[in-house]
Scaffold this motif. Structure first.
Motif, PDB file in Angstrom:
ATOM      1  N   THR A   7      -3.273 -42.593  19.533  1.00 54.92           N
ATOM      2  CA  THR A   7      -2.245 -43.632  19.547  1.00 54.92           C
ATOM      3  C   THR A   7      -2.636 -44.789  18.641  1.00 54.92           C
ATOM      4  OG1 THR A   7      -1.608 -43.038  21.807  1.00 54.92           O
ATOM      5  CG2 THR A   7      -0.978 -45.236  21.024  1.00 54.92           C
ATOM      6  N   THR A   8      -3.927 -45.123  18.623  1.00 57.16           N
ATOM      7  CA  THR A   8      -4.400 -46.215  17.751  1.00 57.16           C
ATOM      8  C   THR A   8      -4.159 -45.882  16.291  1.00 57.16           C
ATOM      9  OG1 THR A   8      -6.098 -46.842  19.363  1.00 57.16           O
ATOM     10  CG2 THR A   8      -6.410 -47.573  17.079  1.00 57.16           C
ATOM     11  N   ASP A   9      -4.458 -44.636  15.885  1.00 53.86           N
ATOM     12  CA  ASP A   9      -4.216 -44.219  14.501  1.00 53.86           C
ATOM     13  C   ASP A   9      -2.740 -44.350  14.142  1.00 53.86           C
ATOM     14  OD1 ASP A   9      -6.864 -43.601  14.040  1.00 53.86           O
ATOM     15  OD2 ASP A   9      -6.641 -41.480  14.536  1.00 53.86           O
ATOM     16  N   ILE A  10      -1.870 -43.922  15.055  1.00 55.56           N
ATOM     17  CA  ILE A  10      -0.431 -43.946  14.793  1.00 55.56           C
ATOM     18  C   ILE A  10       0.072 -45.382  14.690  1.00 55.56           C
ATOM     19  CG2 ILE A  10       1.822 -43.395  15.794  1.00 55.56           C
ATOM     20  CD1 ILE A  10       0.546 -40.829  16.882  1.00 55.56           C
ATOM     21  N   LEU A  11      -0.426 -46.268  15.551  1.00 56.98           N
ATOM     22  CA  LEU A  11      -0.013 -47.668  15.485  1.00 56.98           C
ATOM     23  C   LEU A  11      -0.519 -48.331  14.201  1.00 56.98           C
ATOM     24  CD1 LEU A  11      -0.552 -48.747  19.199  1.00 56.98           C
ATOM     25  CD2 LEU A  11       1.625 -48.377  18.017  1.00 56.98           C
ATOM     26  N   ASP A  12      -1.734 -47.987  13.787  1.00 58.56           N
ATOM     27  CA  ASP A  12      -2.248 -48.506  12.516  1.00 58.56           C
ATOM     28  C   ASP A  12      -1.374 -48.031  11.360  1.00 58.56           C
ATOM     29  OD1 ASP A  12      -4.324 -49.843  13.710  1.00 58.56           O
ATOM     30  OD2 ASP A  12      -5.831 -48.293  13.323  1.00 58.56           O
TER      31      ASP A  12
END
Length: 252
Positions: A7-12
């Motif tokens: 999820t962090t990768d996608i938000l970045d």
């Protein structure tokens, strides 16, 4: 098989989409940069951003990787499709293919004549509205791989609609000159894969490429794996040679 993105990768990645959309709104870059950034939010096989022309009563593609017949459908027939009134509702946060009732898909020429022959199993059609409520265009994203219903990318795409609408509705984001489908996507590569392929011609490392494209080295490695598989090449040196033969160069 590449690991699922966090999820962090996608938000970045969503932050980079916002930056690309704002740049396109100002005319500094084109809509193709928005789709390239969007490929980091959710991997896709085909995507397009189209502007609605209220005078001609049709869509105009600003950037896209669909085959020519699919692009023609989006531009001149999609707004007559039985699915379109459902899409056009401002209250809807995008219509994902797996959520469309089977009866509606059966009545949709867009699915039966365009998406199904492409092997599409999932994706989203997202209508875009200006701040004053005007319909300004549409985002279409298609993939041959079904996505998880809990995929955070589903929510992120909805959150990006405001900046996407601003880019699509901006006069500075002009439609591109028409080119053949193969010229838009040599080797069937996605916009981001083409960017990574171009970087390989410089001999840069994965970390150096990641810094230039504002993605992670792991994502660069995944893109290179996909490039080698799609082009049936043994290594990155061969991929760089293919890029040079095609005249593909990195952006300055």
């Amino acid at each position: 098989m590449a690991a699922e993105r966090s999820t962090t990768d996608i938000l970045d990645a969503a932050v980079h989409v916002r930056e690309a959309a704002r740049s396109a709104t100002n005319g500094a870059t084109g809509a193709d940069s928005v789709l390239a950034a969007l490929s980091e939010v959710m991997a896709y096989d085909h995507a397009s951003l189209a502007r609605w022309d209220p005078l001609r009563r049709r869509h105009t593609t600003l950037a896209g990787s669909y085959p020519d017949d699919a692009t023609a459908y989006i531009e001149s027939r999609l707004h007559h499709d039985p699915v379109f009134p459902v899409l056009r509702s401002p209250a809807r946060g995008g219509l994902w293919l797996r959520d469309v009732p089977g009866q509606l898909l059966a009545a949709s020429p867009g699915f039966q004549e365009v998406l199904r022959p492409l092997g599409v199993e999932d994706g989203v059609a997202q209508c875009l509205f200006a701040a004053d409520g005007r319909y300004v265009g549409m985002l279409n994203v298609s993939t041959r791989r079904p996505r998880h219903t809990s995929d955070p990318a589903r929510a992120v795409v909805t959150l990006l609609t405001e900046v996407l609408a601003a880019a699509v509705g901006s006069p500075a984001c002009a439609p591109p000159r028409r080119v053949a489908a193969d010229a838009r996507r040599p080797g069937g590569l996605s916009p981001r894969e083409l960017q990574v392929l171009a970087e390989l011609t410089t001999g840069r490392t994965n970390r150096e490429i990641a810094e230039r494209l504002h993605i992670t080295p792991r994502t660069v490695g995944t893109h290179i794996e996909h490039i080698l598989a799609k082009l049936d090449l043994p290594n990155r040196a061969a991929a760089a040679a293919r890029a040079a033969a095609w005249g593909i160069e990195p952006s300055r």
